[in-house]
Structure formats: C-alpha cells, structure tokens
Design a protein around this motif. Sequence first.
Motif, PDB file in Angstrom:
ATOM      1  N   VAL A 124     -60.424 -51.845  -7.725  1.00 57.75           N
ATOM      2  CA  VAL A 124     -60.752 -52.018  -6.363  1.00 57.75           C
ATOM      3  C   VAL A 124     -62.277 -51.420  -6.205  1.00 57.75           C
ATOM      4  N   ALA A 125     -63.071 -52.435  -5.737  1.00 61.78           N
ATOM      5  CA  ALA A 125     -64.751 -51.667  -6.053  1.00 61.78           C
ATOM      6  C   ALA A 125     -64.978 -51.856  -4.490  1.00 61.78           C
ATOM      7  N   ILE A 126     -65.782 -50.706  -4.178  1.00 61.92           N
ATOM      8  CA  ILE A 126     -66.152 -50.567  -2.918  1.00 61.92           C
ATOM      9  C   ILE A 126     -67.900 -50.255  -2.762  1.00 61.92           C
ATOM     10  N   GLY A 127     -68.504 -51.025  -1.860  1.00 64.42           N
ATOM     11  CA  GLY A 127     -69.862 -51.136  -1.734  1.00 64.42           C
ATOM     12  C   GLY A 127     -70.231 -50.857  -0.134  1.00 64.42           C
ATOM     13  N   THR A 128     -71.259 -50.022  -0.073  1.00 67.28           N
ATOM     14  CA  THR A 128     -71.733 -50.188   1.210  1.00 67.28           C
ATOM     15  C   THR A 128     -73.313 -50.417   1.151  1.00 67.28           C
ATOM     16  N   GLU A 129     -73.627 -51.247  -0.010  1.00 61.76           N
ATOM     17  CA  GLU A 129     -75.075 -51.560  -0.097  1.00 61.76           C
ATOM     18  C   GLU A 129     -76.111 -50.137   0.134  1.00 61.76           C
ATOM     19  N   THR A 131     -75.771 -48.093   2.160  1.00 61.71           N
ATOM     20  CA  THR A 131     -76.263 -47.311   3.328  1.00 61.71           C
ATOM     21  C   THR A 131     -75.398 -46.178   3.671  1.00 61.71           C
ATOM     22  N   ALA A 132     -74.161 -45.832   2.936  1.00 60.87           N
ATOM     23  CA  ALA A 132     -73.370 -44.795   3.343  1.00 60.87           C
ATOM     24  C   ALA A 132     -72.421 -44.481   2.337  1.00 60.87           C
ATOM     25  N   PRO A 133     -73.128 -43.762   1.180  1.00 57.19           N
ATOM     26  CA  PRO A 133     -72.251 -43.431   0.214  1.00 57.19           C
ATOM     27  C   PRO A 133     -70.906 -42.571   0.844  1.00 57.19           C
ATOM     28  N   VAL A 134     -71.185 -41.515   1.803  1.00 63.65           N
ATOM     29  CA  VAL A 134     -70.048 -40.893   2.195  1.00 63.65           C
ATOM     30  C   VAL A 134     -68.883 -41.586   2.692  1.00 63.65           C
ATOM     31  N   LEU A 135     -69.136 -42.756   3.538  1.00 65.29           N
ATOM     32  CA  LEU A 135     -67.860 -43.691   3.461  1.00 65.29           C
ATOM     33  C   LEU A 135     -67.431 -44.501   2.404  1.00 65.29           C
ATOM     34  N   ALA A 136     -68.311 -44.510   1.456  1.00 65.53           N
ATOM     35  CA  ALA A 136     -67.805 -45.012   0.382  1.00 65.53           C
ATOM     36  C   ALA A 136     -66.782 -44.092  -0.416  1.00 65.53           C
ATOM     37  N   ARG A 137     -67.064 -43.148  -0.433  1.00 65.19           N
ATOM     38  CA  ARG A 137     -66.201 -41.892  -0.922  1.00 65.19           C
ATOM     39  C   ARG A 137     -65.009 -41.653  -0.062  1.00 65.19           C
ATOM     40  N   ALA A 138     -65.154 -41.652   1.037  1.00 65.28           N
ATOM     41  CA  ALA A 138     -63.819 -41.463   2.002  1.00 65.28           C
ATOM     42  C   ALA A 138     -62.962 -42.705   1.799  1.00 65.28           C
ATOM     43  N   ILE A 139     -63.598 -43.921   1.789  1.00 67.43           N
ATOM     44  CA  ILE A 139     -62.669 -44.944   1.409  1.00 67.43           C
ATOM     45  C   ILE A 139     -61.923 -44.813   0.029  1.00 67.43           C
ATOM     46  N   LYS A 140     -62.644 -44.406  -0.861  1.00 70.37           N
ATOM     47  CA  LYS A 140     -62.186 -44.453  -2.236  1.00 70.37           C
ATOM     48  C   LYS A 140     -61.086 -43.378  -2.270  1.00 70.37           C
ATOM     49  N   ALA A 141     -61.262 -42.308  -1.733  1.00 69.83           N
ATOM     50  CA  ALA A 141     -60.326 -41.301  -1.401  1.00 69.83           C
ATOM     51  C   ALA A 141     -59.034 -41.688  -0.923  1.00 69.83           C
ATOM     52  N   GLU A 142     -59.224 -42.464   0.145  1.00 67.74           N
ATOM     53  CA  GLU A 142     -57.843 -43.014   0.809  1.00 67.74           C
ATOM     54  C   GLU A 142     -57.145 -44.087   0.114  1.00 67.74           C
ATOM     55  N   MET A 143     -58.028 -44.870  -0.820  1.00 70.21           N
ATOM     56  CA  MET A 143     -57.398 -45.792  -1.773  1.00 70.21           C
ATOM     57  C   MET A 143     -56.699 -45.199  -2.885  1.00 70.21           C
ATOM     58  N   GLU A 144     -57.245 -44.213  -3.280  1.00 67.91           N
ATOM     59  CA  GLU A 144     -56.667 -43.416  -4.416  1.00 67.91           C
ATOM     60  C   GLU A 144     -55.354 -42.881  -4.211  1.00 67.91           C
ATOM     61  N   GLU A 145     -55.282 -42.362  -2.976  1.00 69.34           N
ATOM     62  CA  GLU A 145     -54.146 -41.922  -2.505  1.00 69.34           C
ATOM     63  C   GLU A 145     -52.911 -42.952  -2.240  1.00 69.34           C
ATOM     64  N   ARG A 146     -53.477 -43.993  -1.743  1.00 69.68           N
ATOM     65  CA  ARG A 146     -52.534 -45.131  -1.277  1.00 69.68           C
ATOM     66  C   ARG A 146     -52.030 -45.860  -2.470  1.00 69.68           C
ATOM     67  N   LEU A 147     -52.752 -46.254  -3.389  1.00 66.93           N
ATOM     68  CA  LEU A 147     -52.388 -46.801  -4.487  1.00 66.93           C
ATOM     69  C   LEU A 147     -51.672 -45.993  -5.515  1.00 66.93           C
ATOM     70  N   PRO A 148     -50.385 -46.403  -5.905  1.00 64.04           N
ATOM     71  CA  PRO A 148     -49.632 -45.892  -6.610  1.00 64.04           C
ATOM     72  C   PRO A 148     -50.250 -45.877  -8.002  1.00 64.04           C
ATOM     73  N   GLN A 149     -50.133 -44.883  -9.074  1.00 58.81           N
ATOM     74  CA  GLN A 149     -50.509 -45.070 -10.278  1.00 58.81           C
ATOM     75  C   GLN A 149     -49.870 -45.925 -11.033  1.00 58.81           C
ATOM     76  N   HIS A 150     -48.603 -46.385 -10.825  1.00 60.95           N
ATOM     77  CA  HIS A 150     -47.901 -47.276 -11.508  1.00 60.95           C
ATOM     78  C   HIS A 150     -48.487 -48.928 -11.257  1.00 60.95           C
ATOM     79  N   LEU A 151     -49.330 -49.221 -10.317  1.00 60.02           N
ATOM     80  CA  LEU A 151     -49.843 -50.218  -9.875  1.00 60.02           C
ATOM     81  C   LEU A 151     -50.276 -51.105 -11.213  1.00 60.02           C
ATOM     82  N   GLY A 152     -51.213 -50.355 -12.056  1.00 61.31           N
ATOM     83  CA  GLY A 152     -51.939 -51.138 -12.915  1.00 61.31           C
ATOM     84  C   GLY A 152     -50.907 -51.430 -14.203  1.00 61.31           C
TER      85      GLY A 152
END
Length: 464
Positions: A124-129, A131-152
């Motif tokens: 999952v690639a997250i970009g905000t051009e 504008t909002a690194p804080v937002l990118a980090r928050a989205i990343k943290a949420e995805m990390e939590e949500r996507l199980p490790q076994h997905l890959g």
Amino acid sequence: MRHFPIFLDLADRRVLIAGTGAVAEAKLRLLLKTTARLELYAPEPEAALRELAEAQGVALHRRPLTAADLPGAALVYAAHGAAAPDAETAALARAAGVLVNVVDDLEASDFITPALVDRDPVTVAIGTEGTAPVLARAIKAEMEERLPQHLGTLAGAARGFRGAAEALPPGRARRDFWTDFHFRTGPLVLEREGEGGLDAALAALLARHLAAAPTPGRVDLVSAGPGDPDLLTLRARRLLDRADVVIHDRLVAPAILELARREATFVAVGKEGFGPSTAQSDINALMIDHARQGAHVVRLKGGDASIFGRLDEEIAALDGAGIDWAVTPGVTAASAAAAAIGASLTQRARNSDLRLMTAHDLKGYAEQDWRALARPGAVAAIYMGKRAARFVQGRMLMHGADPGTPVTLVENASLPAQRILASRLDRLPADLAQAAPTGPVLMLMGLAPRRAPVARPALIEEMA
Ligand code: SAH
C-alpha cells in the motif's frame, strides 16, 4: 492529482543513490526491499553506511556520481542531505533523462517516494504530494493495524497458482474462488498448518469450485442515498464492492461510483432533470440481460430506491424474467434535507403525519390533498418540485394556506455544494427564480431552518 502513483518493476534494474549519512542510509534501507541492483556513490561513507552496503552486497563507489554512471539507470536518489551536491546530482540525472528524487525536496524531484505498508507482494503506497506527512503517517499506522501480516504470504502463494485458477471461467467464478482463498480458506489453513499447507489447500479449493454449479446472476436494487458517500449503508458498500455491473441513475454522485469495483461495467441510465432519459423498458432489459449472463448486477438508485424511483416496475420486470432480486434501503433526500436544516420531519402537536410527494406525475403537475396540506402545521417533502413551485403555491393558497407558511429549499442535500434557501409560500416562486438552483432540490413545505446556516457535522476530526 499532480503525482500519479505507479508501481515500477525494478527487477534487475540499476538504482543509484548519491549521498552519505543518515539520509542515504534511510533510502538504502528502503530500496533494499526491492530486487533492484543498487549502487551507492559516496566519496567518504560513514562506517554504518559502509557496513550496510557491504553486508547487503550493494556496489559502493567511493567517488561522486558522474555522467558516465547514468546511462541505463532506472532511478536516481540525491541523498546528500545538502543542497549543492543534491542539485548537482539532479542536474546530471536530468541531463541523462533519468528520473530523480531529491530526498525531502518535492519541487526538485521528478518523483516522490510514498509512505509504504509492506505486505510483499501486497504493497500500500500512501502519498499526500508533500502536503500532510502527519496524515500519511496516520493512514499508514491505521493500515498497518488493519492489514494482517499473513496477507503477503497468501498473496505470494496465490501468485504461483494464478495459471491453474484459469481453469475457472473468468469473472465471477474466478473471483469467488480467490475471495474464498484470501478471506476464508487461506487464513484458516495458515493458522492450522502454516505456510506449507497452502499449495495443497489451493488445489483442493480449486477442485471444489470447479465441481460447484455456477452461481446464477442476480440483481440488487440498491439505494445510493442523497450523495454523500458517508450516507451509504454498509450493505450498499459491500454490494458495490462485489458488483459485476453497476446500472446507475445519472443523479448518483461520482464519489459513490468510485466505491464500486473498478473492473465493474458502469451504465448510466435514467433522467437528468428534464434532459435525456433512458426508457424504463430499456433499463429493465439491461438488468435482465446482464443477470441472465450470470452477472451480479447492482441497480443503484439515488436516495431511497423505494421513493419516486419506479422500483415496482423494475421488480415486476425481474420477477417476470425469473431473476433473483433484493432491495437495499437508504437515506432519502427528505431525510438529508431535514438533517441539513436541523429540523424534525414530525413533531408532537405540530404534525403527526408527513407527506413525501412529487410535484409531477404521469400527466404533468400532480394533484394532492391540498386541503390537508394547507392546514397549519402540515409538513410535506416535495420531490422534483423546482418547476412546479408556482403551481404548488397557487393550489396551497387556493385551499387557504397561510401565505407566511415556511418553505425551505435544500439543493444538493448532503453534498459539498449543498445550499439552503429559507423562503415562504408567498415568496416561493420569486425566491426560487432568484436562487436559480442547478442541482437537485428538495422542498420542505411547513419547515424553516432551525438556524441558518446549520453547521455540517464535524467528521473530519475523527481521523486523527
Ligand atoms: N429516490 C430519491 C428521489 C428520486 S426523485 C430519494 O429517495 O431521494 C429525484 C428528486 O429527488 C430530485 O428532483 C430532488 O427533488 C430529490 N433529490 C434527490 N437527491 C437530492 C439531493 N441530494 N438534494 C436535494 N434533493 C434531492
């Protein structure tokens, strides 16, 4: 969208990193996730950087990058953490036509590196051009939590089996197989038998799916709500996510269609104000044809499907064709408009009934029980009423309505372009002409805005 996200195949391609220190080391660590051939250009590399490069078999050149290094390179990273050498590297790369990223300098870069959630091969690639690194980090943290490790792990096993799965017909059958694997069988087998059990599980699952009878097509008549995607039901979202074919009214907002499966076939039908329209018989035929071919059809209707949406005619056609169907209810424009003005559609001692009416019917303007509507305290939500304002006003006054009866018009209820117009019965046609709304309008007869303008619900904060 100024930066378009793509996934670049770096297998065996040269990626050059020019720079030293923590900046170069961080980029090197990131790029080591890829299968690229990495080259580091650092005249005086720090011990940590040198050790990392050596341990990972990265070609280390103890000199600055030169023009001669660039032909054939896929990407260049300028990672000195200093403006002058970074600018020099960028200029060399550009002269050679190689895309360059200057770390932490968006304007000087041809491409930027997104925040990553790595479940290789699922990324999952997250970009905000920028504008909002804080937002990118928050989205990343949420995805990390949500996507199980076994997905890959599951995706990796699936990769080797894609060819075998082609024994199933393309489309729904194949998708059902993969859905079963990724969301049911795969996680279960991983838990019980570990990664080693996956190949056998895939083969067994395929045999089961090949033996199963093909699922017949069906039609879901789904309410899309008044426009804000947040006002879709969870069921509507799930169905959109699975649809093979989406037949939607023109009124349905693009933001809602975005939620449908990207591979789905989209067909726009129905009326656009008083503009072009698709005959009901053609809409019925479309649904039936697609369902007969085994497709899961979502017939998406604005607002609530059962209100001024000719739902019965579509159901009758489907029944006639013996096709399975179900209705998903939703938020109608009257509810969204009432919410927008902070008003209750019913109120004890004011109105114990509520009319949802249209100003148009098959024969033109629609007659109503005007005497009841003209009574003090009566409330009606009038759909498709833009052109009928003068007619409605005339009938109401003729039946003794108070000329000061509040009428509120809500245009584009729930959408960013929402507008609220507080009017009264005696001024209705004049106010409407002046406001000249271009979007859909719901008229709330007998209701005034609680306060104007009414604040929209503050949902943005919830993401933090
Ligand atoms: N099934 C829909 C109504 C379809 S008739 C529902 O339940 O809302 C189309 C009419 O609905 C429009 O002419 C307008 O009066 C009203 N309408 C639909 N969406 C609207 C919106 N977002 N804002 C205001 N009115 C809307």
